[in-house]
Design a protein around this motif. Structure first.
Motif, PDB file in Angstrom:
ATOM      1  N   ILE A  55      19.312  24.568  -0.774  1.00 22.31           N
ATOM      2  CA  ILE A  55      21.205  24.294   0.403  1.00 22.31           C
ATOM      3  C   ILE A  55      20.304  24.694   1.554  1.00 22.31           C
ATOM      4  N   ALA A  56      19.820  25.591   1.823  1.00 22.81           N
ATOM      5  CA  ALA A  56      19.605  25.405   3.101  1.00 22.81           C
ATOM      6  C   ALA A  56      18.929  24.157   3.698  1.00 22.81           C
ATOM      7  N   LEU A  57      17.490  23.783   3.321  1.00 18.53           N
ATOM      8  CA  LEU A  57      16.894  22.292   3.693  1.00 18.53           C
ATOM      9  C   LEU A  57      17.846  21.753   3.337  1.00 18.53           C
ATOM     10  N   ALA A  58      18.603  21.727   2.502  1.00 12.37           N
ATOM     11  CA  ALA A  58      19.598  20.067   2.913  1.00 12.37           C
ATOM     12  C   ALA A  58      20.807  20.258   3.629  1.00 12.37           C
ATOM     13  N   ARG A  59      21.777  21.472   4.423  1.00 14.84           N
ATOM     14  CA  ARG A  59      21.349  21.724   5.150  1.00 14.84           C
ATOM     15  C   ARG A  59      21.664  22.271   6.375  1.00 14.84           C
ATOM     16  N   LEU A  60      20.057  22.600   6.911  1.00 13.04           N
ATOM     17  CA  LEU A  60      19.529  22.600   8.099  1.00 13.04           C
ATOM     18  C   LEU A  60      19.755  22.503   9.480  1.00 13.04           C
ATOM     19  N   GLY A  61      20.683  20.671   8.844  1.00 11.44           N
ATOM     20  CA  GLY A  61      21.066  19.969  10.035  1.00 11.44           C
ATOM     21  C   GLY A  61      22.330  20.687  11.001  1.00 11.44           C
ATOM     22  N   GLU A  62      22.700  22.036  10.162  1.00 16.34           N
ATOM     23  CA  GLU A  62      23.960  23.219  10.712  1.00 16.34           C
ATOM     24  C   GLU A  62      23.364  23.695  12.069  1.00 16.34           C
ATOM     25  N   LEU A  63      21.853  24.069  11.644  1.00 17.11           N
ATOM     26  CA  LEU A  63      20.857  25.409  12.694  1.00 17.11           C
ATOM     27  C   LEU A  63      21.398  24.644  14.095  1.00 17.11           C
ATOM     28  N   SER A  64      21.803  23.204  14.345  1.00 15.57           N
ATOM     29  CA  SER A  64      21.110  23.287  15.794  1.00 15.57           C
ATOM     30  C   SER A  64      22.833  23.020  16.216  1.00 15.57           C
ATOM     31  N   ARG A  65      23.762  23.994  16.387  1.00 17.21           N
ATOM     32  CA  ARG A  65      24.816  24.750  17.162  1.00 17.21           C
ATOM     33  C   ARG A  65      23.855  25.462  18.159  1.00 17.21           C
TER      34      ARG A  65
END
Ligand code: HH2
Length: 284
Positions: free
Chosen positions: A207-217
């Motif tokens: 999940i962390a890899l799939a949703r990594l983009g959320e860390l761009s904030r």
């Protein structure tokens, strides 16, 4: 000359520029792993001998590593033996100065500020803290005083399959940033890392890899280290050495989802995969 540079010597000045200089490179950066340990999960015991460690470091550089990450204490979740700072330093001492002279920035993979301080004195230029500044209160202050970048990795004592891992990560990083602010560590010195395999079920690592983009904030570069990790075996049963294919798949998707730095054992294969992906991406 800025107030900051006027108070630092030339060597520290150069070190302060390390992260911006790395980030100016146009390609995805590769951090090569060098474990000087008897018990690392995939290469324990291989590089305890200083000559073998130096040869491996040279190979990682020849294979295209932009950074070398040297660690002397295994962080594997099961079966790693905690060691003292003195023992960690004793393992690093015969090898770190020579590795720091190879011409690529060296990061020190330790959760102990006194080991990091020693390593920075020996030429390391980046601190890699697998407890994201939470565990050792002196780590943030040390990085602030030395003007070095820090990899802030997400971690938990125990995996909890019931939690939302992305929410947990966000709360963790908010606290890391608050600790950094208090210590006077500039935000632009921070690299964030989701900590694949650390305090996470295999599914949560995926999940962390799939949703990594959320860390761009957070507006900071993202480092991902999926190399040879156990979540790969949950999808495709395999020993650590047989996980290159899974590591490459995870890393390419991590880059697609915003990773700027990849931490890998198999540097030649990783650089090759990243270059081919970039060449294809350029033709879109
Ligand atoms: N993974 C490991 C160790 N350090 N540091 C960061 N920032 N990110 C990671 O994903 C990460 C890390 C585990 O891999 P390895 O060093 O090969 O194993 P061990 O801890 O058993 O030495």
């Amino acid at each position: 000359m800025s107030a900051r540079s006027s108070t630092l010597g030339p060597a520290q000045d150069a070190r302060h520029d390390i992260l911006p200089a790395l980030l100016r490179k146009p390609h995805v950066l590769v951090m090569g792993v060098l474990n000087i340990t008897p018990d690392s999960f995939s290469d324990g015991g291989e590089f305890l001998d200083p000559a073998a460690a130096l040869a491996q470091a040279e190979r990682l550089v020849a294979d295209g590593a932009d950074i070398l990450d040297i660690g002397a204490e295994s962080t594997r979740p099961y079966g790693a033996k905690p060691i003292s700072a003195d023992e960690e330093i004793a393992r690093l001492a015969p090898i770190l100065p020579a590795i720091a002279r190879l011409g690529v920035p060296v990061s020190i993979d330790t959760m102990k500020a006194n080991v990091a301080a020693w390593a920075l004195d020996q030429g390391a230029a980046i601190a890699n803290d697998v407890w994201g500044l939470h565990r050792d209160p002196a780590m943030a202050k040390l990085a602030a005083e030395r003007g070095v970048p820090v990899v802030v990795m997400h971690n938990r004592d125990e995996a909890d399959p019931a939690i939302d891992i992305m929410r947990d990560m966000a709360t963790f990083f908010e606290r890391s940033i608050a600790i950094a602010d208090t210590a006077g560590l500039p935000r632009d010195s921070i690299v964030l890392d989701p900590g694949i395999g650390f305090g996470k079920t295999p599914e949560q690592s995926t999940i962390a890899l799939a949703r990594l983009g959320e860390l761009s904030r957070f507006g900071r570069p993202i480092l991902v280290g999926a190399s040879r990790k156990r979540f790969i075996a949950s999808v495709s049963p395999s020993e650590p050495r047989q996980r290159i294919g899974g590591s490459l798949a995870a890393h390419l998707l991590a880059v697609q989802n915003g990773a700027r730095i990849i931490r890998a054992h198999d540097v030649f294969e990783t650089v090759q995969a990243l270059r081919v992906a970039a060449a294809i991406g350029d033709k879109r």
